[in-house]
Design a protein around this motif. Sequence first.
Motif, PDB file in Angstrom:
ATOM      1  N   ASN A  86       0.820  -1.205   0.000  1.00 42.62           N
ATOM      2  CA  ASN A  86       0.000   0.000   0.000  1.00 42.62           C
ATOM      3  C   ASN A  86       0.856   1.259   0.000  1.00 42.62           C
ATOM      4  N   ASN A  87       0.348   2.270  -0.706  1.00 45.80           N
ATOM      5  CA  ASN A  87       0.940   3.612  -0.662  1.00 45.80           C
ATOM      6  C   ASN A  87       2.410   3.631  -1.069  1.00 45.80           C
ATOM      7  N   TYR A  88       2.704   2.989  -2.206  1.00 41.42           N
ATOM      8  CA  TYR A  88       4.054   3.027  -2.759  1.00 41.42           C
ATOM      9  C   TYR A  88       4.320   4.426  -3.313  1.00 41.42           C
ATOM     10  N   LEU A  89       5.416   5.043  -2.873  1.00 37.73           N
ATOM     11  CA  LEU A  89       5.749   6.406  -3.274  1.00 37.73           C
ATOM     12  C   LEU A  89       6.497   6.387  -4.607  1.00 37.73           C
ATOM     13  N   LEU A  90       5.880   6.964  -5.631  1.00 29.90           N
ATOM     14  CA  LEU A  90       6.472   6.948  -6.969  1.00 29.90           C
ATOM     15  C   LEU A  90       7.633   7.931  -7.111  1.00 29.90           C
ATOM     16  N   LYS A  91       7.600   9.022  -6.347  1.00 29.23           N
ATOM     17  CA  LYS A  91       8.555  10.129  -6.531  1.00 29.23           C
ATOM     18  C   LYS A  91       8.459  10.601  -7.985  1.00 29.23           C
ATOM     19  N   ASN A  92       9.559  10.547  -8.727  1.00 33.52           N
ATOM     20  CA  ASN A  92       9.513  10.991 -10.132  1.00 33.52           C
ATOM     21  C   ASN A  92       9.563   9.824 -11.106  1.00 33.52           C
ATOM     22  N   GLN A  93       9.324   8.599 -10.624  1.00 34.46           N
ATOM     23  CA  GLN A  93       9.390   7.424 -11.485  1.00 34.46           C
ATOM     24  C   GLN A  93       8.166   7.304 -12.387  1.00 34.46           C
ATOM     25  N   THR A  94       8.343   6.672 -13.537  1.00 32.97           N
ATOM     26  CA  THR A  94       7.194   6.192 -14.303  1.00 32.97           C
ATOM     27  C   THR A  94       6.761   4.859 -13.703  1.00 32.97           C
ATOM     28  N   LEU A  95       5.556   4.422 -14.032  1.00 39.53           N
ATOM     29  CA  LEU A  95       5.094   3.115 -13.571  1.00 39.53           C
ATOM     30  C   LEU A  95       5.951   1.998 -14.168  1.00 39.53           C
ATOM     31  N   TYR A  96       6.503   2.242 -15.354  1.00 32.98           N
ATOM     32  CA  TYR A  96       7.398   1.255 -15.978  1.00 32.98           C
ATOM     33  C   TYR A  96       8.601   1.004 -15.069  1.00 32.98           C
ATOM     34  N   ASN A  97       9.229   2.088 -14.619  1.00 34.30           N
ATOM     35  CA  ASN A  97      10.383   1.958 -13.736  1.00 34.30           C
ATOM     36  C   ASN A  97      10.010   1.314 -12.405  1.00 34.30           C
ATOM     37  N   ALA A  98       8.860   1.702 -11.875  1.00 32.62           N
ATOM     38  CA  ALA A  98       8.425   1.151 -10.590  1.00 32.62           C
ATOM     39  C   ALA A  98       8.198  -0.349 -10.686  1.00 32.62           C
ATOM     40  N   SER A  99       7.566  -0.805 -11.759  1.00 29.20           N
ATOM     41  CA  SER A  99       7.329  -2.251 -11.914  1.00 29.20           C
ATOM     42  C   SER A  99       8.650  -2.999 -12.115  1.00 29.20           C
TER      43      SER A  99
END
Length: 437
Positions: free
Chosen positions: A278-291
């Motif tokens: 829950n509540n993963y902080l993306l910061k300046n990432q794209t969802l591609y980078n996060a995955s």
Amino acid sequence: MVGLKYINRLVQIILVILIGLSFYLSYLIWLFPANQEATDVQEVSQNVVAMRSKQELFLPTQLIFRNNQATFSAHSESVIRLFQNQLAKVKLSQMSVKTYSAKAELAASYKENEVIVFHYLSQMSLSTYLQVYHLQLSTEALQKAKQLTFDTVKIDLNKEKLSFIHTDKLRVIQYDFSGLSSKNFSSLLNKTQDKMQKYPLNQEIVNGEVLSEQPIRLQLYSYISADQPYTVFRDAFFNDTKNIKVNDDTPDAISISNSKGDILTINLDTQLIDYRENNYLLKNQTLYNASAHYMANLGTSMGQLRYFTVEDERFTYRPFVEGYPIFRENNQGAIEVTFSPTVEKNQKNINITGSLTTIQVPIPSEKTQELPGAGAVYQQLFNAGLDQKQYPIITIGYQWTDLQDTGVVDLTPTWFVYYQQEWYQYQVLLKELQATN
């Protein structure tokens, strides 16, 4: 003949021993983590898994190179990487955006000579691609690229244009470039032609496939499969494995959680995993980078995982063999990362699903199988009733088949078609189309 008979017999005995050893080791791996006290499991993990780079995870699925003599196509990861790495030398400038008026106009642009094409089976983030493969742009230019996606990269060596193409929207994001030489690519072609399919010069290209009737011959593979220990996913997904709780009170499941409420559940009957954060902080990432962050942490423990497709905010990663994706019944061969909204704008909830079962030990085989060319596959689909104005995305992949009670997996090459938001073996889709038309 007698010597050959003994050799065949010896190979069979060795195979049986390997299979037995695989089952025994899998049993031991599962036995001890499951029976440890929670305090033991909470010890700091000695994670020796080598992380997989984003250059590997986001590698395009296909390369096409058209010079003034022929058209060449490759799926080999090593070949695509060699060509892709050349882009690190490029200097970009002068961004422009244009839209083609029709698909025929876009298709014609691929027929030019001295053109290199990298293709994805789904949309790719432009800013992620530029960063991962070290294409230099200003911070302002990268920010403009953040909301843009594409499925095809086209390098026009004669015009010195680098294009990122969204096929469905007929949109082209184009940069002028310098620093690339056609001689370098010609040299790479000479070194790698034996790993490529060769086609006539003016063969049409649609959805990253060369529309040829020419058959393709591919290797058949067999592997010994095994279940990875759940600790592979625990170590990949939890930042701090020292402060987690393990619940193994139920006989058919294990759950691992932390104080934040993140939880990993392992179904011991099906070997399926489900992770929720829950509540993963993306910061300046794209969802591609996060995955990709989570997939990188798995290393090679789940095979050669690579980005496969995205739909809405659900990212699918699949293991690849010899440059082709592996498909398993009920989508069990894939790992899916799904994002969902939270109250906070820059945060997301994450759900990751997958399977502990993977292929590990290859069994030597010299058998091959012939597949029809992409042009022949499309023609069969059209003859069966598919709308000829539509060219669905198709790709060669390997079908995973478990050989009952052996621990052995057969991987058989075939064409797969993305139709009505599902992947079908093309023979299965042909039968369904023929039955309804």
